[in-house]
Design a protein around this motif. Structure first.
Motif, PDB file in Angstrom:
ATOM      1  N   TYR A   1      39.456 -51.196  -3.302  1.00 52.04           N
ATOM      2  CA  TYR A   1      39.342 -51.313  -4.755  1.00 52.04           C
ATOM      3  C   TYR A   1      37.959 -51.788  -5.184  1.00 52.04           C
ATOM      4  N   ASN A   2      37.299 -52.582  -4.363  1.00 51.80           N
ATOM      5  CA  ASN A   2      35.907 -52.945  -4.644  1.00 51.80           C
ATOM      6  C   ASN A   2      35.029 -51.701  -4.711  1.00 51.80           C
ATOM      7  N   ALA A   3      35.224 -50.812  -3.749  1.00 50.18           N
ATOM      8  CA  ALA A   3      34.440 -49.580  -3.709  1.00 50.18           C
ATOM      9  C   ALA A   3      34.729 -48.700  -4.918  1.00 50.18           C
ATOM     10  N   LYS A   4      36.019 -48.573  -5.269  1.00 46.48           N
ATOM     11  CA  LYS A   4      36.399 -47.749  -6.411  1.00 46.48           C
ATOM     12  C   LYS A   4      35.795 -48.276  -7.705  1.00 46.48           C
ATOM     13  N   VAL A   5      35.852 -49.589  -7.885  1.00 45.03           N
ATOM     14  CA  VAL A   5      35.313 -50.190  -9.106  1.00 45.03           C
ATOM     15  C   VAL A   5      33.801 -50.012  -9.165  1.00 45.03           C
ATOM     16  N   ALA A   6      33.112 -50.253  -8.059  1.00 43.11           N
ATOM     17  CA  ALA A   6      31.657 -50.064  -8.030  1.00 43.11           C
ATOM     18  C   ALA A   6      31.304 -48.613  -8.362  1.00 43.11           C
ATOM     19  N   ASP A   7      32.056 -47.693  -7.829  1.00 45.61           N
ATOM     20  CA  ASP A   7      31.845 -46.269  -8.082  1.00 45.61           C
ATOM     21  C   ASP A   7      31.985 -45.966  -9.574  1.00 45.61           C
ATOM     22  N   LEU A   8      33.055 -46.444 -10.166  1.00 46.17           N
ATOM     23  CA  LEU A   8      33.300 -46.181 -11.585  1.00 46.17           C
ATOM     24  C   LEU A   8      32.306 -46.902 -12.488  1.00 46.17           C
ATOM     25  N   ASN A   9      31.737 -47.993 -11.989  1.00 44.15           N
ATOM     26  CA  ASN A   9      30.723 -48.718 -12.764  1.00 44.15           C
ATOM     27  C   ASN A   9      29.339 -48.099 -12.645  1.00 44.15           C
ATOM     28  N   GLY A  10      29.224 -47.017 -11.881  1.00 46.11           N
ATOM     29  CA  GLY A  10      27.947 -46.328 -11.749  1.00 46.11           C
ATOM     30  C   GLY A  10      27.030 -46.915 -10.702  1.00 46.11           C
ATOM     31  N   GLU A  11      27.552 -47.790  -9.855  1.00 50.40           N
ATOM     32  CA  GLU A  11      26.756 -48.374  -8.780  1.00 50.40           C
ATOM     33  C   GLU A  11      26.804 -47.436  -7.568  1.00 50.40           C
ATOM     34  N   ASN A  12      25.987 -47.753  -6.545  1.00 51.96           N
ATOM     35  CA  ASN A  12      26.023 -46.957  -5.315  1.00 51.96           C
ATOM     36  C   ASN A  12      27.114 -47.522  -4.413  1.00 51.96           C
ATOM     37  N   PRO A  13      28.220 -46.809  -4.264  1.00 55.08           N
ATOM     38  CA  PRO A  13      29.360 -47.376  -3.536  1.00 55.08           C
ATOM     39  C   PRO A  13      29.452 -46.959  -2.070  1.00 55.08           C
ATOM     40  N   ARG A  14      28.432 -46.262  -1.558  1.00 55.69           N
ATOM     41  CA  ARG A  14      28.571 -45.669  -0.226  1.00 55.69           C
ATOM     42  C   ARG A  14      28.925 -46.698   0.853  1.00 55.69           C
ATOM     43  N   GLU A  15      28.169 -47.772   0.925  1.00 53.87           N
ATOM     44  CA  GLU A  15      28.435 -48.779   1.958  1.00 53.87           C
ATOM     45  C   GLU A  15      29.814 -49.411   1.777  1.00 53.87           C
ATOM     46  N   LEU A  16      30.199 -49.617   0.531  1.00 53.29           N
ATOM     47  CA  LEU A  16      31.520 -50.188   0.263  1.00 53.29           C
ATOM     48  C   LEU A  16      32.633 -49.240   0.712  1.00 53.29           C
ATOM     49  N   TYR A  17      32.456 -47.946   0.446  1.00 51.06           N
ATOM     50  CA  TYR A  17      33.451 -46.970   0.889  1.00 51.06           C
ATOM     51  C   TYR A  17      33.500 -46.894   2.421  1.00 51.06           C
ATOM     52  N   GLU A  18      32.338 -46.938   3.052  1.00 50.41           N
ATOM     53  CA  GLU A  18      32.313 -46.862   4.511  1.00 50.41           C
ATOM     54  C   GLU A  18      32.999 -48.080   5.130  1.00 50.41           C
ATOM     55  N   ASN A  19      32.820 -49.236   4.513  1.00 47.11           N
ATOM     56  CA  ASN A  19      33.517 -50.436   4.983  1.00 47.11           C
ATOM     57  C   ASN A  19      35.021 -50.299   4.777  1.00 47.11           C
ATOM     58  N   ALA A  20      35.409 -49.812   3.614  1.00 45.54           N
ATOM     59  CA  ALA A  20      36.835 -49.605   3.323  1.00 45.54           C
ATOM     60  C   ALA A  20      37.433 -48.580   4.275  1.00 45.54           C
ATOM     61  N   LEU A  21      36.653 -47.556   4.638  1.00 42.82           N
ATOM     62  CA  LEU A  21      37.138 -46.530   5.561  1.00 42.82           C
ATOM     63  C   LEU A  21      37.401 -47.114   6.946  1.00 42.82           C
ATOM     64  N   ARG A  22      36.513 -47.994   7.393  1.00 45.01           N
ATOM     65  CA  ARG A  22      36.713 -48.635   8.702  1.00 45.01           C
ATOM     66  C   ARG A  22      38.037 -49.401   8.724  1.00 45.01           C
ATOM     67  N   ILE A  23      38.316 -50.097   7.640  1.00 43.31           N
ATOM     68  CA  ILE A  23      39.553 -50.883   7.585  1.00 43.31           C
ATOM     69  C   ILE A  23      40.767 -49.977   7.469  1.00 43.31           C
ATOM     70  N   SER A  24      40.706 -48.982   6.584  1.00 41.61           N
ATOM     71  CA  SER A  24      41.863 -48.094   6.398  1.00 41.61           C
ATOM     72  C   SER A  24      42.164 -47.315   7.675  1.00 41.61           C
ATOM     73  N   THR A  25      41.129 -46.967   8.413  1.00 39.38           N
ATOM     74  CA  THR A  25      41.334 -46.265   9.682  1.00 39.38           C
ATOM     75  C   THR A  25      42.011 -47.172  10.694  1.00 39.38           C
ATOM     76  N   SER A  26      41.532 -48.415  10.789  1.00 38.03           N
ATOM     77  CA  SER A  26      42.115 -49.349  11.754  1.00 38.03           C
ATOM     78  C   SER A  26      43.551 -49.724  11.380  1.00 38.03           C
ATOM     79  N   LYS A  27      43.831 -49.765  10.076  1.00 38.25           N
ATOM     80  CA  LYS A  27      45.180 -50.123   9.604  1.00 38.25           C
ATOM     81  C   LYS A  27      46.108 -48.908   9.488  1.00 38.25           C
ATOM     82  N   LYS A  28      45.572 -47.720   9.788  1.00 32.79           N
ATOM     83  CA  LYS A  28      46.331 -46.473   9.712  1.00 32.79           C
ATOM     84  C   LYS A  28      46.884 -46.221   8.314  1.00 32.79           C
ATOM     85  N   ARG A  29      46.020 -46.457   7.334  1.00 32.48           N
ATOM     86  CA  ARG A  29      46.364 -46.130   5.950  1.00 32.48           C
ATOM     87  C   ARG A  29      45.803 -44.730   5.681  1.00 32.48           C
ATOM     88  N   PHE A  30      46.579 -43.739   6.112  1.00 32.68           N
ATOM     89  CA  PHE A  30      46.088 -42.378   6.211  1.00 32.68           C
ATOM     90  C   PHE A  30      45.646 -41.782   4.880  1.00 32.68           C
TER      91      PHE A  30
END
Length: 239
Positions: free
Chosen positions: A166-195
């Motif tokens: 949700y941090n990444a989503k909010v940054a994205d919608l606020n017009g910030e550069n969310p790439r690193e935030l999304y990549e961090n979120a992806l690492r967690i979602s992958t490890s937690k199997k949130r497909f």
């Protein structure tokens, strides 16, 4: 590609109460088996109606609506949500209902509608998922300060994956550069199997970076989940 709303094949009789059926459906959902989960919830819904258990029926409908929203079958999701008797639900189930309704709108980019729900139904005991969807709705409605306030309600220790996403989503919608935030979120979602979340993040990373490999990976995720419309969207982005 398998769609989740195929006619149900009920060749195997299942002798269990609605709660047991719904519990099994939840396991299928966690495994990324969307069609099996939807079919199992359908069985549980029939049982809950025989039991005249409106609370159980509401919880099952909420879960089915979430599956439909993820499958981008929004008309079906809306019909399921509209069948829920919200007045009979306990507080936890109401939280799940409003979270599901906000997600339904947020996935379609209808942030104002979702934000209206957040404004009317926020509480001191709201779940991390409710807070996250409310934050997305606020950011999409250009209410960045309220989005941050909702994010602060998510406990990092208890819900690190949801906070990262949700941090990444909010940054994205606020017009910030969310790439690193999304990549961090992806690492967690992958490890937690949130497909599903992984598939969504990969597709958004493809849109942000222009890297078609992200889109191809997203398409692979949605293909394995059996979600036709998200798969087609990701596959189109990969070409």
């Amino acid at each position: 590609m398998v769609r989740i709303f195929l006619p149900l094949i009920l060749a195997t009789q299942v002798f269990a109460a609605s709660g047991g059926m719904a519990s099994q459906a939840k396991k299928y959902f966690a495994q990324g088996r969307y069609e099996a989960a939807y079919n199992q919830y359908s069985l549980a819904l029939k049982e809950a109606r025989k039991e005249a258990d409106l609370v159980a029926e509401g919880r099952i409908l909420i879960s089915m609506a979430t599956l439909a929203s993820h499958a981008m079958q929004y008309e079906d999701a809306k019909k399921l949500l509209d069948m829920v008797r919200v007045d009979v639900l306990d507080e936890k189930s109401k939280d799940s209902f409003y979270k599901a309704y906000m997600e339904f709108y947020n996935l379609q980019g209808k942030y104002r509608e979702a934000f209206d729900i957040a404004n009317k139904h926020s509480s001191k005991k709201q779940s991390a998922a409710f807070s996250g969807e409310a934050a997305v709705a606020a950011a999409g409605s250009r209410n960045s300060s309220e989005a941050e306030a909702y994010l602060k309600k998510i406990n990092k220790k208890d819900s690190p994956g949801q906070l990262a996403y949700y941090n990444a989503k909010v940054a994205d919608l606020n017009g910030e550069n969310p790439r690193e935030l999304y990549e961090n979120a992806l690492r967690i979602s992958t490890s937690k199997k949130r497909f599903f979340v992984s598939g969504i993040i990969l597709l958004r990373l493809a849109e942000i970076t222009g890297n078609k490999d992200y889109a191809a990976r997203s398409a692979a995720v949605f293909k394995e989940l059996g979600l036709a419309e998200p798969f087609q969207k990701a596959e189109g982005a990969a070409k």
